[in-house]
Design a protein around this motif. Structure first.
Motif, PDB file in Angstrom:
ATOM      1  N   PRO A 168      -0.047   4.935   0.839  1.00  0.00           N
ATOM      2  CA  PRO A 168      -1.164   5.730   1.343  1.00  0.00           C
ATOM      3  C   PRO A 168      -1.556   6.861   0.399  1.00  0.00           C
ATOM      4  O   PRO A 168      -0.700   7.564  -0.137  1.00  0.00           O
ATOM      5  CB  PRO A 168      -0.641   6.267   2.680  1.00  0.00           C
ATOM      6  CG  PRO A 168       0.376   5.252   3.109  1.00  0.00           C
ATOM      7  CD  PRO A 168       1.025   4.801   1.827  1.00  0.00           C
ATOM      8  N   THR A 169      -2.844   6.999   0.194  1.00  0.00           N
ATOM      9  CA  THR A 169      -3.504   7.986  -0.673  1.00  0.00           C
ATOM     10  C   THR A 169      -3.218   7.793  -2.154  1.00  0.00           C
ATOM     11  O   THR A 169      -3.698   8.552  -2.972  1.00  0.00           O
ATOM     12  CB  THR A 169      -3.163   9.448  -0.281  1.00  0.00           C
ATOM     13  OG1 THR A 169      -1.818   9.742  -0.636  1.00  0.00           O
ATOM     14  CG2 THR A 169      -3.409   9.712   1.195  1.00  0.00           C
ATOM     15  N   VAL A 170      -2.431   6.778  -2.521  1.00  0.00           N
ATOM     16  CA  VAL A 170      -2.120   6.525  -3.929  1.00  0.00           C
ATOM     17  C   VAL A 170      -2.773   5.241  -4.405  1.00  0.00           C
ATOM     18  O   VAL A 170      -3.494   5.224  -5.396  1.00  0.00           O
ATOM     19  CB  VAL A 170      -0.600   6.465  -4.171  1.00  0.00           C
ATOM     20  CG1 VAL A 170      -0.301   6.130  -5.630  1.00  0.00           C
ATOM     21  CG2 VAL A 170       0.054   7.787  -3.781  1.00  0.00           C
ATOM     22  N   SER A 225       0.834  -1.197   0.000  1.00  0.00           N
ATOM     23  CA  SER A 225       0.000   0.000   0.000  1.00  0.00           C
ATOM     24  C   SER A 225       0.869   1.247   0.000  1.00  0.00           C
ATOM     25  O   SER A 225       1.846   1.334   0.744  1.00  0.00           O
ATOM     26  CB  SER A 225      -0.900   0.009   1.237  1.00  0.00           C
ATOM     27  OG  SER A 225      -1.626   1.225   1.293  1.00  0.00           O
ATOM     28  N   TYR A 264      -4.713   2.173  -8.592  1.00  0.00           N
ATOM     29  CA  TYR A 264      -4.857   3.490  -7.989  1.00  0.00           C
ATOM     30  C   TYR A 264      -6.084   3.545  -7.080  1.00  0.00           C
ATOM     31  O   TYR A 264      -7.127   2.962  -7.397  1.00  0.00           O
ATOM     32  CB  TYR A 264      -4.922   4.560  -9.068  1.00  0.00           C
ATOM     33  CG  TYR A 264      -3.588   4.763  -9.749  1.00  0.00           C
ATOM     34  CD1 TYR A 264      -3.289   4.091 -10.922  1.00  0.00           C
ATOM     35  CD2 TYR A 264      -2.620   5.585  -9.183  1.00  0.00           C
ATOM     36  CE1 TYR A 264      -2.060   4.242 -11.526  1.00  0.00           C
ATOM     37  CE2 TYR A 264      -1.389   5.736  -9.776  1.00  0.00           C
ATOM     38  CZ  TYR A 264      -1.104   5.073 -10.945  1.00  0.00           C
ATOM     39  OH  TYR A 264       0.118   5.221 -11.532  1.00  0.00           O
ATOM     40  N   ASP A 265      -5.941   4.222  -5.977  1.00  0.00           N
ATOM     41  CA  ASP A 265      -7.041   4.438  -5.032  1.00  0.00           C
ATOM     42  C   ASP A 265      -7.890   5.585  -5.566  1.00  0.00           C
ATOM     43  O   ASP A 265      -7.418   6.720  -5.657  1.00  0.00           O
ATOM     44  CB  ASP A 265      -6.469   4.801  -3.660  1.00  0.00           C
ATOM     45  CG  ASP A 265      -7.533   4.965  -2.605  1.00  0.00           C
ATOM     46  OD1 ASP A 265      -7.161   5.278  -1.447  1.00  0.00           O
ATOM     47  OD2 ASP A 265      -8.732   4.793  -2.900  1.00  0.00           O
TER      48      ASP A 265
END
Length: 121
Positions: free
Chosen positions: A97-99, A95, A118-119
């Motif tokens: 984070p935010t990506v 992970s 992508y998140d």
């Protein structure tokens, strides 16, 4: 994704094996273009790169190259396909984070490739 790679080259040893790997993994299509050891890579009918013999690098050392990130919808499914088609995971699903989620793997030709889910949240 706004900034997509416009073109890339994947250096290979075995054209048939490499074409099968990428066709099965990403659904890419290949068009012969010139010599028998050079194929254009197409996705959704757009030219995105080239699959070519390592001799096109014009260096004596074996080029192990092509680290390009490919956007995927399902990272877990991608990892399964990598393994099922002779690839090797070198960075397990991680992970950012935010990506999103990333994995790195060696393809059937030992080239390093990244895949990113992508998140969208």
């Amino acid at each position: 994704m706004k900034n997509k790679p416009s073109h890339f080259a994947i250096y290979i040893d075995n054209m048939d094996r490499a074409k099968k790997f990428y066709q099965e993994l990403f659904g890419w299509e290949f068009n012969s273009f010139g010599p028998p050891d050079f194929f254009q890579i197409r996705s959704d009918s757009q030219l995105i790169g080239a699959l070519q013999s390592r001799s096109y690098a014009h260096v004596k050392e074996k080029v192990i190259g092509f680290e390009c990130t490919i956007s995927v919808e399902d990272i877990d499914n991608t990892i399964e396909k990598v393994l099922a088609n002779g690839g090797k995971i070198v960075l397990p699903k991680t992970s950012i984070p935010t990506v999103g989620w990333i994995t790195k793997f060696l393809d059937s030709e030992e080239n390093l490739v990244c895949a990113m889910q992508y998140d969208t949240a």
